[in-house]
Write a protein that holds these residues in place. Sequence first.
Motif, PDB file in Angstrom:
ATOM      1  N   GLN A  39      49.674  45.941  38.925  1.00 31.26           N
ATOM      2  CA  GLN A  39      49.056  44.976  39.830  1.00 31.26           C
ATOM      3  C   GLN A  39      48.184  44.002  39.034  1.00 31.26           C
ATOM      4  N   ARG A  40      48.186  42.748  39.460  1.00 34.13           N
ATOM      5  CA  ARG A  40      47.331  41.750  38.852  1.00 34.13           C
ATOM      6  C   ARG A  40      46.495  41.070  39.933  1.00 34.13           C
ATOM      7  N   THR A  41      45.333  40.571  39.540  1.00 33.30           N
ATOM      8  CA  THR A  41      44.368  40.026  40.489  1.00 33.30           C
ATOM      9  C   THR A  41      44.471  38.511  40.613  1.00 33.30           C
ATOM     10  N   GLU A  47      42.276  39.620  45.429  1.00 35.05           N
ATOM     11  CA  GLU A  47      43.458  40.307  45.954  1.00 35.05           C
ATOM     12  C   GLU A  47      44.404  40.661  44.809  1.00 35.05           C
ATOM     13  N   LYS A  48      45.015  41.835  44.887  1.00 39.17           N
ATOM     14  CA  LYS A  48      45.955  42.274  43.861  1.00 39.17           C
ATOM     15  C   LYS A  48      47.394  42.158  44.376  1.00 39.17           C
ATOM     16  N   ILE A  49      48.282  41.686  43.495  1.00 39.29           N
ATOM     17  CA  ILE A  49      49.706  41.603  43.815  1.00 39.29           C
ATOM     18  C   ILE A  49      50.494  42.174  42.636  1.00 39.29           C
ATOM     19  N   PRO A  50      51.720  42.657  42.881  1.00 44.73           N
ATOM     20  CA  PRO A  50      52.525  43.196  41.789  1.00 44.73           C
ATOM     21  C   PRO A  50      52.836  42.132  40.739  1.00 44.73           C
ATOM     22  N   LYS A  85      56.383  42.827  46.259  1.00 45.06           N
ATOM     23  CA  LYS A  85      55.719  42.082  47.333  1.00 45.06           C
ATOM     24  C   LYS A  85      55.932  40.569  47.275  1.00 45.06           C
ATOM     25  N   THR A 271      49.821  36.375  36.288  1.00 46.88           N
ATOM     26  CA  THR A 271      49.585  37.171  37.489  1.00 46.88           C
ATOM     27  C   THR A 271      50.875  37.824  37.965  1.00 46.88           C
ATOM     28  N   SER A 272      51.959  37.050  38.044  1.00 47.62           N
ATOM     29  CA  SER A 272      53.244  37.606  38.479  1.00 47.62           C
ATOM     30  C   SER A 272      54.383  36.730  37.967  1.00 47.62           C
ATOM     31  N   GLY A 290      57.392  46.294  35.491  1.00 49.72           N
ATOM     32  CA  GLY A 290      56.041  46.476  36.002  1.00 49.72           C
ATOM     33  C   GLY A 290      55.577  47.913  35.927  1.00 49.72           C
TER      34      GLY A 290
END
Length: 310
Positions: A39-41, A47-50, A85, A271-272, A290
């Motif tokens: 997860q990255r912020t 908020e964290k997302i994959p 996500k 981040t993603s 990931g």
Amino acid sequence: MKALLLRREMLQGMGAAGAAMLLDTFPAHPTNAAPMLLQRTIPATGEKIPAVGLGSWQQFDVGTSKEERNPLREVLSKMKEMGGKVVDASPMYGRAEQVIGDLTSELQINDQFFFATKVWTSGRQAGVDQMNESLKKMKRTRLDLMQIHNLLDWETHLKTLRDWKAEGKIRYIGITHYTDSAHARLEQIVKSKAVDIVQFNYSIKSRNAETSLLNAAKDHDVAVLINEPFEQGALFRAVKGKQLPGWAAEYDIKSWAQFFLKYIVSHAAVTSVIPGTSDVKHLVDNLGAGLGRLPDSNARKMMVKTMEAL
């Protein structure tokens, strides 16, 4: 399509046992022991997302038949099961927004993704109309991220996006491009903190973003989405028939796709990354980037040397 076929050939070349190993990384039914994706912020909110998501250019531009949509239904279902996500789309991608909206609604998982799309037109009212159409197609009353596609009329749309964010129609404001030539302008926008998220091209072979754009985003608390991680299949063509270096296993790299993606997500500013696919095996492979250990600075140098030696 060529990239898809090449990727499939490479996975088949691993043999049945190797393919099974990739798929078995994620059990058919989630358990308490199932690994969690990195997860990255998003700095704007915490908020964290994959760190690995899904792009939809070309792959999701399909018709309404079951034959065309079932593979994509499987991809989205598997993605949700595995903890993925982020799904990125655009009006530029043909029917992608509609297909994503239809399938996630049919699966009753529409509200369990981080939906990102774009405004890709000139003029304020044209932008408003297009974004409202995107909401309708993706079957949402609010979108997680609205991005200005390829900097097109960006100053006009930025004003609208600020209003939409204040009204609660979108959660984050973003801007995108896919060429190195746009990095300087993106960096200026990032430094002005006009956006929450910036999306651009970056790969193990195309590393212009390392010059200053990635660091600028990190220093100014702007989240980063990465497109073109495989350079439209060019990276797979470059390694066709080649074996992964033995040391790659030290970083839980099981395929060339994970080699390419782990190089990207091992940069602290990212981040993603959003590789596109319509194949569930490729999705499993991609999301595997990931999981496990990430390359450190020395390993990243070795990864670049590996590609330069091909």
